[in-house]
Design an enzyme around this catalytic site. Structure first.
Site, short mmCIF file in Angstrom:
data_model
loop_
_atom_site.label_atom_id
_atom_site.label_comp_id
_atom_site.label_asym_id
_atom_site.label_seq_id
_atom_site.Cartn_x
_atom_site.Cartn_y
_atom_site.Cartn_z
N HIS A 70 -2.47 7.66 6.80
CA HIS A 70 -1.46 8.56 6.22
C HIS A 70 -2.12 9.83 5.67
O HIS A 70 -1.59 10.93 5.82
CB HIS A 70 -0.69 7.88 5.09
CG HIS A 70 0.34 6.92 5.55
ND1 HIS A 70 1.37 7.25 6.41
CD2 HIS A 70 0.52 5.60 5.25
CE1 HIS A 70 2.14 6.19 6.62
NE2 HIS A 70 1.64 5.18 5.93
N CYS A 111 5.69 -0.29 7.60
CA CYS A 111 5.38 0.87 6.77
C CYS A 111 6.59 1.26 5.94
O CYS A 111 7.73 1.25 6.45
CB CYS A 111 4.97 2.04 7.68
SG CYS A 111 4.46 3.51 6.78
N LEU A 112 6.36 1.60 4.68
CA LEU A 112 7.44 2.05 3.82
C LEU A 112 8.07 3.34 4.35
O LEU A 112 9.24 3.62 4.08
CB LEU A 112 6.93 2.28 2.39
CG LEU A 112 6.42 1.03 1.67
CD1 LEU A 112 5.84 1.41 0.30
CD2 LEU A 112 7.50 -0.01 1.53
N GLY A 158 0.83 -1.19 0.00
CA GLY A 158 0.00 0.00 0.00
C GLY A 158 0.86 1.24 0.00
O GLY A 158 1.99 1.23 0.48
N GLN A 178 2.86 9.90 1.17
CA GLN A 178 4.17 9.27 1.30
C GLN A 178 5.11 9.64 0.15
O GLN A 178 6.31 9.43 0.25
CB GLN A 178 4.03 7.75 1.39
CG GLN A 178 3.38 7.30 2.68
CD GLN A 178 3.18 5.81 2.69
OE1 GLN A 178 2.23 5.30 2.11
NE2 GLN A 178 4.09 5.11 3.34
N HIS A 215 -4.62 1.62 7.39
CA HIS A 215 -3.24 2.09 7.53
C HIS A 215 -2.96 3.23 6.55
O HIS A 215 -2.42 4.28 6.93
CB HIS A 215 -2.29 0.91 7.29
CG HIS A 215 -0.85 1.25 7.32
ND1 HIS A 215 -0.03 0.88 8.36
CD2 HIS A 215 -0.06 1.93 6.45
CE1 HIS A 215 1.20 1.31 8.12
NE2 HIS A 215 1.22 1.95 6.95
N GLU A 216 -3.33 3.03 5.29
CA GLU A 216 -3.05 4.05 4.26
C GLU A 216 -3.92 5.28 4.43
O GLU A 216 -3.46 6.41 4.25
CB GLU A 216 -3.21 3.45 2.86
CG GLU A 216 -2.27 2.30 2.55
CD GLU A 216 -0.80 2.61 2.77
OE1 GLU A 216 -0.38 3.78 2.66
OE2 GLU A 216 -0.04 1.66 3.06
#
Length: 155
Positions: free
Chosen positions: A125, A79-80, A33, A38, A121-122
């Protein structure tokens, strides 16, 4: 990462290119994701692919989540934006999401399991939150110190 994203109002070729670039970036980083914030684009855009072989990308523009069941379940999240760290996070398992696709068409899904977790989660962000906001301050401090050490070693 703490900036709240604004709604997408123009559904054009530029948006399609952005979504394609975000999807490629997600795959290149071996993620499942990616939120536009991000990649420093503060618009409400999320791309996700939780398939086993990376063949089912999904796009959620201007997503709105409705919790269907207040019971929380534990999930191991990474997480990235916080590479190399995974922590247990509690989230609702049953949600409904209403969003738009790249053409602006509205749709609603009732996802479960990994897809439901990834969506939450996304979307966090897009609202200026990270998964580490759900863990103890002690664990957050430990992660921050390790990230700072990694950053110093790279400099």
């Amino acid at each position: 990462m703490r900036t709240k994203a604004t709604p997408v109002v123009v559904f054009d070729e530029a948006l399609q290119h952005l979504v394609a670039d975000m999807t490629a970036t997600m795959y290149e980083a071996n993620g499942i994701g990616l939120a536009a914030t991000q990649v420093n684009v503060h618009q409400q855009i999320v791309v996700i692919d939780v398939s086993d072989n990376g063949s089912m990308p999904q796009v959620f523009i201007n997503p709105a989540i409705k919790v269907l069941d207040e019971v929380l379940h534990e999930y191991e999240e990474g997480c990235l934006s916080v590479p190399g760290f995974h922590e247990t996070v509690e989230r609702p398992e049953h949600i409904e999401i209403t969003a738009q696709d790249v053409s602006g068409e509205t749709f609603t899904l009732i996802p479960d399991g990994l897809l439901a977790v990834c969506i939450q989660h996304e979307v966090d962000h897009l609202n200026g939150k990270l998964f580490v906001d759900y863990i103890s301050s002690m664990k957050r401090t430990r992660i921050r110190k390790k990230l700072e050490k990694q950053h110093r070693q790279k400099a």
